[in-house]
Design a protein around this motif. Structure first.
Motif, short mmCIF file in Angstrom:
data_model
loop_
_atom_site.label_atom_id
_atom_site.label_comp_id
_atom_site.label_asym_id
_atom_site.label_seq_id
_atom_site.Cartn_x
_atom_site.Cartn_y
_atom_site.Cartn_z
N ASP A 314 42.69 44.59 29.00
CA ASP A 314 42.36 43.64 30.06
C ASP A 314 41.18 42.81 29.57
O ASP A 314 40.05 43.29 29.46
N LEU A 315 41.44 41.54 29.28
CA LEU A 315 40.40 40.65 28.77
C LEU A 315 39.91 39.67 29.82
O LEU A 315 39.05 38.84 29.54
N THR A 316 40.43 39.76 31.04
CA THR A 316 40.12 38.75 32.05
C THR A 316 38.64 38.71 32.40
O THR A 316 38.08 37.63 32.61
N PHE A 317 37.97 39.88 32.46
CA PHE A 317 36.57 39.86 32.88
C PHE A 317 35.62 39.44 31.74
O PHE A 317 34.43 39.30 31.95
N LEU A 318 36.18 39.19 30.57
CA LEU A 318 35.38 38.72 29.43
C LEU A 318 35.61 37.24 29.15
O LEU A 318 35.22 36.73 28.11
N ASN A 319 36.21 36.54 30.10
CA ASN A 319 36.67 35.19 29.85
C ASN A 319 35.56 34.19 29.59
O ASN A 319 35.78 33.15 28.97
N GLU A 320 34.33 34.46 30.06
CA GLU A 320 33.23 33.52 29.84
C GLU A 320 32.45 33.82 28.56
O GLU A 320 31.42 33.20 28.29
#
Length: 453
Positions: A314-320
């Motif tokens: 899950d890479l969504t919370f690292l998008n910034e």
């Protein structure tokens, strides 16, 4: 507060996340571990019935053991094999207890960024601390500030689908009531009743699939399991290394697992269907499930499907954050060629650390299973070595960070899954050609009969 006085946020209180905290403390750095589950090792507890094919001597991190020693904790017999439940309860729980308030449970990380800087902005970026957005189980939200972020959240929460293209097969979602994406616990009465006397398709070619096949074969031989039968769905053909390294594997329990899966097929408890890529899952007139391949083949109906085709990060919370990830594996780009199943043979993976795990965004690291992205074989001891190296680097000891001292057992089998998809490669492969490391997959293990506890 200067950034060096801030904690290092570790995402995930699994084996590698807690080991990271132990190494940080050993280096005089303050960790803060955020775990989405309600207990340390929450993901491990979900496969508590599965026995590891690694011994206790291979699944306890050295820095963690030092941290536990003053409490009177004694490592279980180094030569015995823990189950996932043993590992969680006898090691991870005591380790989290020692860390105390440094571990927060029910804390889901939903975003990480540089303070005041989205991923677009260059100015003054590296001097800014990280902000970590957290949502707690009770509904509270909080923004924490960190000097560095170590993401050890793993890949357990996102299983890959049955579809051969990487997308869910047509009808897969509507058949969800008959599909499991984990190795079933056939000792649980309700689970046992679900599969007893039924015809079950097992999709996958790794150790998890082996474990499921062996479990179904054991059930078929039991008094309450008459009529139980497995259908093993492989996207590639059978070859000399399909069942692992056997007696050539330096982890005996792992080799025994592959041999037990082979025996399940040889003794007629499971049929192997090769070269089959699932395109659709349909229901017949009786409500049973029919798997349809991308070549038009239709298999005989089954009652249940167990999908064990791998896991995804899950890479969504690292998008910034500015991460340099391989376009195929979603693993750090320097690490990816070493673990890519399209080209990997067992002689190319070696223990690695901060140099292979670094990103354009300084002081953020993906470690443990998360670092391997979609690659199928994570090395547990390698995970401990990763966090030792990262902690040394964050403490400013670059010499120690770049020094790798770890010897891994051989699998006794060569080749990568991508290569095995080619029929000519599968025919040529004889297995057993290794002289190099690959070991200790977390989350998949040997059946109870493969090793003592």
């Amino acid at each position: 507060m200067s950034s060096h006085q801030l904690p290092v946020v570790v995402v995930g209180a699994g084996p590698v996340g807690l080991a990271a905290a132990a190494h940080l403390l050993e280096r005089g750095l303050e960790p803060l571990v955020l775990e989405a589950g309600d207990a340390a090792g929450a993901a491990v507890r979900e496969w508590s019935h599965v026995r590891l094919f690694s011994t206790w001597g291979e699944v306890v991190d050295p820095a963690a053991e030092k941290l536990l020693a003053p409490t009177g904790w004694v490592r279980p017999d180094a030569d015995t094999y823990p189950s996932g439940g043993d590992w969680a309860e006898q090691y991870l729980r005591p380790l989290a207890d020692v860390l105390g308030d440094r571990v927060r449970l029910g804390a889901t990380v939903t975003g990480v960024a540089r303070a005041g800087r989205d991923r677009i902005v260059d100015a003054d970026r590296e001097s800014r601390p990280f902000v970590v957005h957290v949502e707690y189980a009770d509904g509270r939200e909080e923004r924490l500030t960190a000097r560095a972020v170590i993401d050890a959240s793993g890949t357990w929460r996102i299983p890959s689908p049955a579809g051969g293209s990487g997308l869910p097969a047509l009808g897969e979602k509507s058949a969800a009531d008959r599909i499991a994406y984990r190795v079933p616990d056939l000792k649980e009465p309700a689970v046992r009743a679900r599969y007893a006397g039924r015809r079950t398709a097992v999709i996958g070619s790794g150790a998890s699939a082996f474990t499921a096949l062996v479990g179904l074969a054991d059930l078929a031989r039991a008094d309450d399991g008459a009529g139980t039968h497995g259908v093993w769905i492989l996207r590639r053909g059978l070859s000399g290394s399909t069942f692992g390294g056997g007696e050539a594997d330096q982890l005996p329990a792992r080799g025994a697992l592959g041999l037990a899966a082979k025996a399940a097929v040889d003794r007629g408890h499971a049929d192997a269907v090769t070269g089959f890529r699932t395109e659709a899952i349909e229901r017949d007139g009786d409500g049973r499930l029919v798997l349809v391949g991308d070549d038009g083949r239709r298999l005989d109906p089954v009652d249940e499907i167990i999908v064990l085709t791998g896991l995804r990060p899950d890479l969504t919370f690292l998008n910034e954050l500015r991460l340099d990830l391989d376009e195929r594996l979603q693993a750090p780009v320097v690490l990816a060629p070493l673990i890519d199943p399209n080209q990997h043979s067992c002689g190319t993976v070696y223990p690695h650390g901060v140099n292979e795990l670094s990103h354009p965004e300084k002081d953020v690291y993906l470690v443990g299973m998360k670092s391997y992205g979609r690659a199928p074989t994570f090395l547990a001891m390698t995970g401990y070595e990763q966090v030792r190296s990262v902690a040394a680097s964050l403490a400013g000891d670059q010499e120690a960070a770049e020094r790798v001292e770890l010897t891994l057992p051989e699998t006794g089998v060569c080749g990568g899954a991508g290569l095995f998809d080619e029929p000519e490669t599968a025919k040529a492969d004889g297995g057993g050609c290794c002289a190099a490391p690959a070991t200790l997959q977390i989350g998949v293990g040997a059946p109870v009969t493969s090793g003592g506890c």
